[in-house]
Write an enzyme that holds these catalytic residues in place. Structure first.
Site, PDB file in Angstrom:
ATOM      1  N   LYS A   1      -3.042   2.867  85.070  1.00  0.00           N
ATOM      2  CA  LYS A   1      -1.574   2.934  84.896  1.00  0.00           C
ATOM      3  C   LYS A   1      -1.217   3.216  83.435  1.00  0.00           C
ATOM      4  O   LYS A   1      -0.383   4.064  83.150  1.00  0.00           O
ATOM      5  CB  LYS A   1      -0.905   1.613  85.321  1.00  0.00           C
TER       6      LYS A   1
ATOM      7  N   ARG B   1     -10.652  -7.766  76.354  1.00  0.00           N
ATOM      8  CA  ARG B   1      -9.423  -8.500  76.659  1.00  0.00           C
ATOM      9  C   ARG B   1      -9.803  -9.805  77.337  1.00  0.00           C
ATOM     10  O   ARG B   1     -10.685  -9.816  78.184  1.00  0.00           O
ATOM     11  CB  ARG B   1      -8.560  -7.657  77.620  1.00  0.00           C
TER      12      ARG B   1
END
Ligand code: AMP
Length: 207
Positions: free
Chosen positions: A8, A152
């Site tokens: 995305k 992350r």
């Protein structure tokens, strides 16, 4: 829309340049708030690190501000929002008030095994947040600013599994909601080259 790791952000950044409209990514806005240590960033932290969704009222507050701003006047791309039916309903109300129509909902799909592979190899810059991967070299530094590359916190295997569950439980119903009413949903296969996927997205929007 699409599960974590579907691409995305990557596609959103390309479309943002191509159509010259801003991209509002709730994930990026929340990560910036965390880096800057704001109250909202502190509030979002525990949810993000556990792979859970940040409460709807926080997210709708962020997007309400973004959509009412000058930058949104000539169109925009929403990335990672809405993720619950309540957010989709809140967005519909805000757009109604602003007299804006959504042109399309782009849904990028990728199998779970591929998502786990992509996210476990993904690295981000600790300084500027740029994303590198899914095949980042172990000691590489950020090509943009030279910062250290890190994983992350929510890209570890257990949290990725939880994020996928949350996606199935809370975000997939949003697609059903859009299919039943509202703008056309463009379904895009998220496997293949970045350029190939961009072409599918653009063809889908134009159709
Ligand atoms: P992302 O970068 O889009 O994968 O988002 C990272 C994390 O930020 C998610 O796992 C959630 O904890 C939080 N987040 C981002 N967007 C939303 C949203 N629309 N609703 C709730 N939480 C969100």
């Amino acid at each position: 829309m699409g599960p974590p790791g579907a691409g995305k952000g990557t596609q959103g950044e390309i479309l943002e340049r191509r159509y010259d409209v801003p991209r509002f990514s709730t994930g990026d806005i929340l990560r910036t708030a965390r880096r800057e240590g704001t109250e909202m960033g502190r509030r979002a932290q525990q949810y993000m690190d556990a792979g859970e969704l940040v409460p709807d009222e926080v997210i709708l507050g962020i997007m309400g501000e973004a959509l009412a701003g000058e930058a949104a006047r000539n169109g925009f791309i929403l990335d990672g929002f809405p993720r619950t039916v309540a957010q989709a309903e809140g967005l519909a109300r805000m757009l109604d008030e602003l007299g804006i129509n959504l042109d399309a909902v782009i849904n990028i799909s990728v199998e779970d095994d591929e998502i786990v592979r992509r996210l476990s190899g993904r690295r981000v810059c600790s300084k500027c947040g740029v994303v590198v991967g899914p095949d980042a070299k172990p000691d590489a530094t950020c090509g943009e600013c030279g910062g250290a590359l890190i994983q992350r916190r929510d890209d570890d295997a257990a949290t990725v599994r939880r994020r996928l569950e949350v996606y199935r439980e809370q975000t997939e119903p949003v697609l059903a909601w859009y299919r039943a009413s509202g703008p056309s949903v463009v379904d895009v296969d998220g496997l293949g080259s970045v350029e190939g996927i961009t072409k599918r997205v653009q063809d889908g929007i134009a159709a």
